[in-house]
Write a protein that holds these residues in place. Structure first.
Motif, PDB file in Angstrom:
ATOM      1  N   UNK A  64      11.567  15.217  31.829  1.00 35.61           N
ATOM      2  CA  UNK A  64      12.315  16.425  31.497  1.00 35.61           C
ATOM      3  C   UNK A  64      13.596  16.096  30.763  1.00 35.61           C
ATOM      4  N   UNK A  65      14.353  17.144  30.447  1.00 36.76           N
ATOM      5  CA  UNK A  65      15.607  16.961  29.732  1.00 36.76           C
ATOM      6  C   UNK A  65      16.677  16.562  30.733  1.00 36.76           C
ATOM      7  N   UNK A  66      17.333  15.448  30.464  1.00 39.31           N
ATOM      8  CA  UNK A  66      18.324  14.934  31.392  1.00 39.31           C
ATOM      9  C   UNK A  66      19.741  15.042  30.867  1.00 39.31           C
ATOM     10  N   UNK A  67      20.677  15.089  31.796  1.00 39.12           N
ATOM     11  CA  UNK A  67      22.101  15.059  31.491  1.00 39.12           C
ATOM     12  C   UNK A  67      22.752  14.188  32.554  1.00 39.12           C
ATOM     13  N   UNK A  68      23.785  13.459  32.170  1.00 36.94           N
ATOM     14  CA  UNK A  68      24.437  12.533  33.080  1.00 36.94           C
ATOM     15  C   UNK A  68      25.802  13.043  33.501  1.00 36.94           C
ATOM     16  N   UNK A  69      26.126  12.813  34.792  1.00 41.14           N
ATOM     17  CA  UNK A  69      27.379  13.259  35.386  1.00 41.14           C
ATOM     18  C   UNK A  69      28.004  12.063  36.102  1.00 41.14           C
ATOM     19  N   UNK A  70      29.315  11.889  35.936  1.00 39.61           N
ATOM     20  CA  UNK A  70      29.998  10.778  36.595  1.00 39.61           C
ATOM     21  C   UNK A  70      30.190  11.065  38.083  1.00 39.61           C
ATOM     22  N   UNK A 103      25.055   9.776  37.557  1.00 38.57           N
ATOM     23  CA  UNK A 103      23.885  10.378  38.207  1.00 38.57           C
ATOM     24  C   UNK A 103      23.221  11.307  37.184  1.00 38.57           C
ATOM     25  N   UNK A 104      21.901  11.305  37.173  1.00 38.24           N
ATOM     26  CA  UNK A 104      21.159  12.106  36.200  1.00 38.24           C
ATOM     27  C   UNK A 104      20.726  13.423  36.833  1.00 38.24           C
ATOM     28  N   UNK A 105      20.879  14.489  36.049  1.00 37.16           N
ATOM     29  CA  UNK A 105      20.380  15.812  36.426  1.00 37.16           C
ATOM     30  C   UNK A 105      19.298  16.133  35.412  1.00 37.16           C
ATOM     31  N   UNK A 106      18.174  16.648  35.870  1.00 46.05           N
ATOM     32  CA  UNK A 106      17.041  16.873  34.973  1.00 46.05           C
ATOM     33  C   UNK A 106      16.536  18.312  35.089  1.00 46.05           C
ATOM     34  N   UNK A 107      16.135  18.859  33.931  1.00 49.38           N
ATOM     35  CA  UNK A 107      15.470  20.162  33.885  1.00 49.38           C
ATOM     36  C   UNK A 107      14.015  19.902  33.528  1.00 49.38           C
TER      37      UNK A 107
END
Length: 99
Positions: free
Chosen positions: A44-50, A24-28
């Motif tokens: 935006x800047x994204x980070x992925x979480x399992x 799942x992607x989290x975005x700022x």
């Protein structure tokens, strides 16, 4: 038939490479607002979480996402993230992985 390449992304909580569809992607946003991005298309800047609820709980305790995004993240967001990840994991177990 030619095999398609599976896009891989790095999970910021476990530092493991996984298929993009299982994360799942989290975005700022540019305004500094942090949100979930189920479609993976928000700017935006994204980070992925399992989809691992235990990893999300550990991230809340260690404030991992605060370090990743370089800004404080409210505890309510971690709770929303936990609920979303828990729900998606249950769906995956019930219906199987969606292709």
């Amino acid at each position: 038939m030619k095999k398609r390449k599976i896009p891989m992304r790095k999970d910021v909580l476990t530092n493991e490479m996984q298929p993009k569809k299982s994360l799942v992607r989290i975005v700022r946003s540019s305004e500094g607002e942090i949100s979930l991005d189920p479609t993976g298309k928000k700017p935006g800047r994204g980070a992925y979480v399992s989809l691992d609820p235990a990893a999300v709980q550990q991230a809340k305790a260690k404030k991992t996402l605060d370090k990743v995004f370089g800004q404080p993240i409210p505890p309510a967001f971690y709770d929303d993230l936990f609920a979303y990840v828990d729900h998606q994991k249950a769906r995956q177990e019930l219906f199987g992985a969606q292709e």
